[in-house]
Design a protein around this motif. Structure first.
Motif, short mmCIF file in Angstrom:
data_model
loop_
_atom_site.label_atom_id
_atom_site.label_comp_id
_atom_site.label_asym_id
_atom_site.label_seq_id
_atom_site.Cartn_x
_atom_site.Cartn_y
_atom_site.Cartn_z
N GLY A 182 0.79 -1.22 0.00
CA GLY A 182 0.00 0.00 0.00
C GLY A 182 0.82 1.27 0.00
O GLY A 182 0.33 2.33 0.40
N LEU A 183 2.07 1.20 -0.48
CA LEU A 183 2.90 2.40 -0.63
C LEU A 183 3.43 2.47 -2.06
O LEU A 183 4.60 2.78 -2.31
N CYS A 184 2.55 2.19 -3.01
CA CYS A 184 2.94 2.07 -4.41
C CYS A 184 3.49 3.36 -4.99
O CYS A 184 4.23 3.34 -5.98
N ASP A 185 3.12 4.50 -4.39
CA ASP A 185 3.62 5.79 -4.87
C ASP A 185 5.06 6.04 -4.44
O ASP A 185 5.67 7.03 -4.86
N ALA A 186 5.61 5.16 -3.61
CA ALA A 186 6.98 5.31 -3.14
C ALA A 186 7.79 4.05 -3.47
O ALA A 186 8.69 3.67 -2.73
#
Length: 571
Positions: A143-147
């Motif tokens: 759930g930290l796909c933007d990083a």
């Protein structure tokens, strides 16, 4: 003969299996509490919570502790063992096995992280870590796909992970989640927070009024199914009480992180919407099921709920926070209910639906985090305000989780019905430098894959089905001309194969078989299509039904690319 007879009688009269160790049971009582003094600790729905307490304290679950837990809860060993081994975040260690290393590093291998170099990161960490102290595992979406890429050192997430910054976290012993700055109760109330909840409780706002507002606004379930929110409320209210309300905060769909975005910033905004929902169906309790990949949010929500109880805005014990244990399938509402009851998260056959028989066999309202987040805002600004935000004839706002080959990945709140081209150019800063749009996933791993030629389709519920896709949780993963689509499909099928609960054969066997077929030098298209049909028609839940979507998408819209790699015949 007499000696043999005595031996036989002795064996028959002895308890079977390994025996309970009293010292371990005493240790367990010291950790969890004494069930003899507090019999409620024996409730079956607390089994997973107790397993978490043991895992956190010991670093694993030994068979001796599981045997003690069976005595503690008066449950069969089979029930405790089945539950403990179902969830990925429990490390069951058999009597002849060695406990895991002191530190566990999990490297996310979801598609977004794979695009960002997760495979090379995993190899480097596996080769460089001290095997006596550290184990390195692959893990599904965190759930930290933007990083991306992301690694977790214990419960500490390392964003934009490299071998160096992960090694630094290990060396410094950073295994706990980083602090989260969030809006406190006083600040939320200063801006008008909890006014709607107060008005509901004091009769200034009726359920009928809220139902009308939600219907006019067009608010739908934003966890993926898109069922109109007001109709779900009506369905639960039509059933006899007692009733329960459940919030699904288990966003495990690869590419999805919008719920985390709202919970980290405005937990009270979410809690007010959740409490209004519970009020609307006259729920006896409100359960929040939070995915275990968000350990920092567990602390935030505990503290926010404590603020509500201290302020007298909610009765102590009315809001019950429960922790998932690493199972994507628990995002399916009936599997989530099973998990809340302390069982393996296996979907139920329906009917009956959870609105009729859900938690503890009572009518249950299940809403998504983002869905309830919008309720106070819709009431404050009006149903018409929300409805007119749409674009291309659609209604409302959507929180798009965007990752992959864009300049500015992240959660972008945009009009429902916006196209991919518009979203990327207006909100994401365009494509990443040197990348040209090739394809995109409009709804995470299960939503299918669309080509760049279809990047002008409105992104919303009901607009993508004719193209063999769906928006789901609005998890957008953008692929470029530098990406291998066949490898992307294999990554997605490996995820589904690993996350299948195993309950039904079409999904359990089908996902493994389809992955095997994809890993061949050439694809057997006829077998792939036949297998996809069986999985879609016969799987119990959406996991098995949607798992073939990425493959079917490639066979439908990317035949040229597949033929160019000699995976299917040209023509």
């Amino acid at each position: 003969m007499r000696t043999n007879e005595k031996m036989v009688k002795h064996r028959r009269g002895s308890p079977r299996g390994r025996q309970l160790q009293p010292a371990i049971l005493t240790e367990l009582r010291d950790l969890i509490g004494d069930e003899r003094l507090n019999p409620s600790l024996r409730r079956r729905d607390l089994l997973i919570e107790h397993l978490h307490q043991l895992q956190d304290a010991l670093g694993h679950l030994s068979m001796a502790h599981l045997r003690a837990l069976t005595a503690y809860m008066n449950l069969p060993m089979a029930a405790v063992y089945e539950t403990a081994t179902f969830y990925a975040h429990f490390d069951v260690v058999h009597d002849e096995q060695t406990p895991p290393q002191e530190i566990t590093v999990r490297v996310c291998d979801s598609l977004s992280c794979q695009l960002a170099g997760a495979e090379a990161l995993h190899q480097a960490l596996s080769q460089g870590a001290n095997p006596v102290r550290v184990r390195v595992l692959r893990a599904p979406c965190m759930g930290l796909c933007d990083a991306a890429p992301v690694a977790a050192v214990g419960h500490h997430h390392v964003s934009n992970a490299t071998p160096d910054n992960v090694a630094e976290a290990i060396d410094q012993g950073r295994t706990q989640p980083a602090p989260i700055q969030w809006q406190r109760l006083a600040d939320y109330q200063y801006s008008g927070g909890y006014q709607l909840l107060t008005d509901c409780r004091e009769g200034r706002v009726s359920v009928e009024q809220l139902l009308e507002e939600l219907e006019k606004s067009g608010l739908r379930g934003l966890g993926g199914a898109g069922f109109p929110t007001f109709r779900k409320w009506q369905a639960v209210r039509a059933e006899p009480g007692p009733r329960y309300a459940v919030i699904n905060a288990d966003e495990g769909e690869p590419g999805t992180f919008k719920d985390r975005y709202y919970l980290e910033r405005e937990p009270h905004g979410f809690l007010e919407g959740a409490l209004v929902s519970a009020w609307a169906v006259e729920a006896d309790a409100l359960y929040i099921y939070l995915r275990d990949e968000y350990p920092g949010l567990m602390a935030v929500l505990r503290e926010a709920i404590g603020e509500l109880e201290a302020a007298g805005l909610v009765e102590p014990g009315f809001v019950i926070l429960r922790r998932g244990a690493g199972a994507y399938i628990c995002g399916e509402e009936s599997a989530l209910i099973e998990s809340l009851e302390g069982k393996p998260g296996k979907p139920r056959h329906r009917p009956p639906f959870v609105a009729q028989k859900g938690l503890f066999d009572r009518p249950t309202l299940v809403n998504n985090v983002e869905t309830v987040y919008w309720i106070p805002r819709i009431h404050a600004q009006g149903a018409d305000w929300f409805a007119r935000q749409g674009r291309h004839g659609r209604k409302g706002l959507r929180s798009f989780s965007v990752s992959g080959r864009v300049t500015k990945p992240g959660v972008h709140v945009a009009p429902a019905g916006i196209t991919l081209n518009e979203l990327v150019e207006e909100y994401c800063g365009g494509m990443a430098q040197g990348h040209r749009l090739l394809a995109y996933l409009p709804g995470g791993a299960s939503g299918g894959i669309l080509p760049a030629s279809k990047a002008d389709i409105p992104l919303d519920f009901d607009t993508l089905q004719e193209h063999g896709c769906f928006i789901g949780s609005a998890a957008i993963i953008v692929l470029s001309d530098q990406d291998n689509l066949a490898a992307a499909a294999s990554n997605l099928l490996a995820f589904f194969a690993d996350e299948s609960c195993g309950q039904c054969t079409p999904c359990r066997v089908g996902t493994e078989k389809m992955l095997t077929l994809l890993e061949r030098d050439a694809w057997d298209e006829a077998t792939l299509r036949q297998l996809a049909g069986v999985m879609s028609d016969a799987s119990i839940c959406g996991l098995g039904q949607a798992a073939p979507n990425p493959v079917l998408s490639l066979l439908r819209d990317f035949r040229g690319e597949l033929a160019g790699h000699n995976l299917i015949a040209k023509g």
